[in-house]
Design a protein around this motif. Structure first.
Motif: not given
Length: 727
Positions: A176-194
């Motif tokens: 009957i509906g959808l839940l959307h959760l968003g993670v910044e791509q910048k967060f992922v890139q920062n984790k990779v950089s770290e």
């Protein structure tokens, strides 16, 4: 001195060109192999992390989303709510956003993508993108059902600057509906950089640690035995058969040493047998036989009474690894210790939070300062080896219990244990270096000591920061306690237990002619203008900057700039890196030019400038990194000449109270600077709203101290002999 068969002649054996070349060839080959293997492992770890990161974030998003969906579905079934009229949705969405910083938005739409519920403005801005996301999820779901496959639990899509995870909301087995959760791509890139920086950091540190142990092993097993063999053969060529070789080498080198020693023992036994025979038949001995014996004694030298002395090398490298391990244990908590204090319940003492946080650091330095004169007396009376082993007991116990502290007062007590052991260790190691060096190479010897400390300062904070991110603050103290074990083993097996204070044949500068109390020793040294100037305007500012700027200011300042714990550790690592690169080169130049005062003066001005750089460039990570690096250069240039200058400007006092005692009093002064450093910096934090103002004031103080030091020492030096002016 009467030697027994087990007596040892301790003698410094000069380096040979062959052993130097062999050592560096082996080091280069081994490090090249380790570097290639480390790069390959690091690259694979980085690739694996990058591949696994996004799926792991999706799993976490799904787990968080399922908890929200469960609440929504329960509201629909148990509380008879309609999907378009849900109550208290804001509270349901708010908690996950606060608890999980990587989740940037949470939104609920119908199956077509129409936005129904949201908590933040990002969801509203992205509302138009939820339509294609809903269509994509429903298509995936429908196709799976049509092909009798398991429907997807979630679907991940990249939209603008986000990774969006879509999860279905059911009622009576119908979406009957959808839940959307968003993670910044910048967060992922920062984790990779770290992760990239962490991998590079660990690569550098692993090579550095491996090089430390490799240098020791090469010297102990190869270079030192070869030097001893070369020296022993040179003696034998001149007819000197008084010395055997003390060495633990194995293989061909060990076999050669054993064979050589057997020959030396056999020659001395034959000589003693000859003397006994001549004594037995002395009455019948002819003038010719006596003449032959005199000729033999003129050409060759044998051990008195056949008691052969063993030659061994006073190798400073033996103390380097224990220093490194001990200091590494202490440095592990440097990048987070003020933050660890913040986690405890601070008592109400009428002081600001910053001052309260600085108290454990200041107490640590105060107790270490109190322990140093005690350790100096013990080092004059016993061996450095014994004092070092005694120091490990309170230190390791203090580390272990610091990690279990649940109150501020417990923390103060257990840190005092570690501090007392720290003070004892410091003096024991410096005493060892003083005993095993000469005036010509003492600056280089002290540079070796400082380099080991700086190597630990480079490795400890970076690794400690990474560990703190992974296992938490408390467990890192347990890791510190563990390092007492290898340090103790290295000291027990590789440091000599020689007691120089009771050795009548020693040339050590630590021979004490009269015993006196600590207070009378301080009064005696207070009459030496150069010592007083060097201690107050040289030693005290060094530790003032170390605890005030490195231990207190940088961790709190960078944390407030929202810099990660690993990055704080890497920033502090620059202090050790620059110090290691500069220390040995600067020490050789100092010994060659004989200009210790010049280098001490330059070091003081550079220290002040390094802190001013951080103060001038407000809220700038790179300025802080530059300041930390320059302070490392400053201390590498200035500390070894300071330590080497003490015996020269206190020659008369050394004869009266001992060199280790003088060094311990000198260290007492610089530890008082360490006590004041964090307290003053914390007080300035509380007084001024801007941390840069506090750093600026400290920088000006260091430049002022360097100016006074330069004027006084150069003025006093003009009235000395040309040889004394070389100091």
């Amino acid at each position: 001195m009467q030697y027994t068969s087990e007596s040892v002649l301790v003698e410094t054996v000069k380096n040979t060109a062959y052993t130097r070349r062999l050592r560096w060839q082996l080091m280069l080959m081994a490090i090249t192999i380790m570097l290639m293997a480390s790069i390959w492992l690091s690259y694979n770890a980085w690739v694996s992390f990058e591949k696994a990161l996004l799926p792991e974030i999706d799993k976490k998003s799904v787990a968080i989303g399922r908890s929200i969906v469960t609440v929504v579905e329960r509201s629909l079934t148990s509380f008879r709510m309609t999907f378009n009229n849900l109550k208290e949705v804001d509270e349901v969405l708010d908690k996950p956003l606060k608890d999980h910083v990587e989740i940037h938005y949470i939104a609920i739409t119908d199956t077509k993508g129409e936005l129904l519920y949201y908590k933040n403005t990002s969801s509203l801005k992205l509302s138009s993108l939820f339509f294609p996301l809903a269509e994509h999820f429903m298509d995936e779901y429908t196709q799976a059902v049509q092909h009798a496959e398991k429907p997807p639990e979630s679907v991940v899509d990249a939209i603008e600057d986000y990774y969006n995870t879509t999860i279905a909301i059911h009622e009576n087995n119908t979406i009957i509906g959808l839940l959307h959760l968003g993670v910044e791509q910048k967060f992922v890139q920062n984790k990779v950089s770290e992760m990239t920086f962490d991998v590079i950091t660990l690569l550098i540190l692993s090579l550095l640690i491996a090089a430390e142990f490799l240098l020791f092993l090469i010297n102990f097993n190869i270079a030192t035995p070869i030097r001893l063999i070369n020296h022993a053969i040179s003696r034998a060529e001149t007819g000197d058969f008084r010395y055997s070789i003390k060495g633990n080498a194995r293989g061909e080198l060990g076999h050669f040493i054993k064979t050589f020693n057997k020959i030396i023992i056999a020659l001395n036994n034959h000589y003693q047998h000859l003397l006994a025979t001549i004594d037995q038949f002395n009455a019948r001995s002819t003038q010719y036989s006596q003449q032959c014996l005199e000729n033999l004694q003129n050409c060759y030298r044998f051990a008195p009474e056949g008691k052969i002395q063993q030659q061994m090398e006073n190798n400073l490298i033996n103390i380097r690894i224990p220093i490194f391990l001990f200091m590494f244990a202490e440095e592990l908590s440097r990048s987070f210790f003020p933050l660890y204090v913040r986690t405890l319940q601070l008592p109400e003492l009428g002081l600001s939070e910053d001052v309260m946080i600085s108290l454990p650091i200041s107490l640590f330095m105060l107790v270490a300062a109190i322990a140093m004169p005690v350790a100096g007396r013990l080092s004059d009376r016993y061996s450095s080896r014994q004092v070092f082993l005694m120091a490990l007991i309170p230190s390791s116990l203090g580390y272990l219990l610091t990690g279990t502290a649940h109150s501020f007062y417990e923390l103060l007590l257990w840190r005092s244990f570690s501090a007392f052991g720290y003070g004892m260790m410091f003096i024991a190691c410096q005493s060892y270096v003083s005993h095993h060096s000469t005036p010509e190479n003492r600056t280089q010897g002290m540079a070796m000591f400082v380099s080991a400390v700086m190597a630990a300062a480079m490795c400890g904070p970076a690794i400690g920061g990474i560990l703190a991110d992974q296992i938490g603050f408390r467990w890192v103290f347990g890791v510190s306690a563990f390092f007492a074990i290898p340090a103790a083993l290295m000291v027990y097996f590789f440091l000599p237990s020689t007691n120089y204070a009771h050795d009548a044949t020693t040339t050590s500068p630590n021979v004490v002619q009269k015993k006196s109390g600590v207070l009378s020793n301080i009064l005696l040294l207070s009459k030496n203008k150069k010592f007083v100037t060097l201690a107050i305007f040289g030693a005290l500012p060094v530790k003032f900057a170390l605890t005030g700027f490195i231990c207190f200011f940088i961790p709190i300042y960078l944390h407030d700039l929202e810099v990660s714990q690993s990055s704080i550790g890497r920033t502090l690592m620059l202090y050790g890196i620059t110090a290691i690169l500069v220390a040995s080169i600067a020490a050789k130049i100092v010994d060659k030019l004989g200009s210790k005062i010049w280098f001490i003066s330059i070091s003081g001005f550079l220290a002040g400038f390094s802190i001013l750089v951080t103060a001038i460039f407000n809220a700038n990570l790179y300025a802080a990194m530059l300041g930390v690096a320059l302070l490392g250069v400053s201390h590498a240039v200035g500390i070894p000449p300071q330590l080497a200058l003490i015996p020269e400007i206190c020659a008369d006092e050394v004869k009266q109270i001992g060199q280790a005692t003088i060094i311990s009093i000198y260290r007492l002064v610089d530890r008082l600077g360490a006590v004041l450093g964090s307290l003053v910096m914390a007080s300035l934090f509380a007084l001024y709203d801007n941390p840069q103002t506090a750093a600026f004031i400290i920088g000006l103080y260091l430049i002022f101290s360097a100016s006074i030091l330069s004027v006084v020492l150069f003025s006093l030096n003009k009235h000395k002999t040309p040889r004394e002016q070389m100091a």
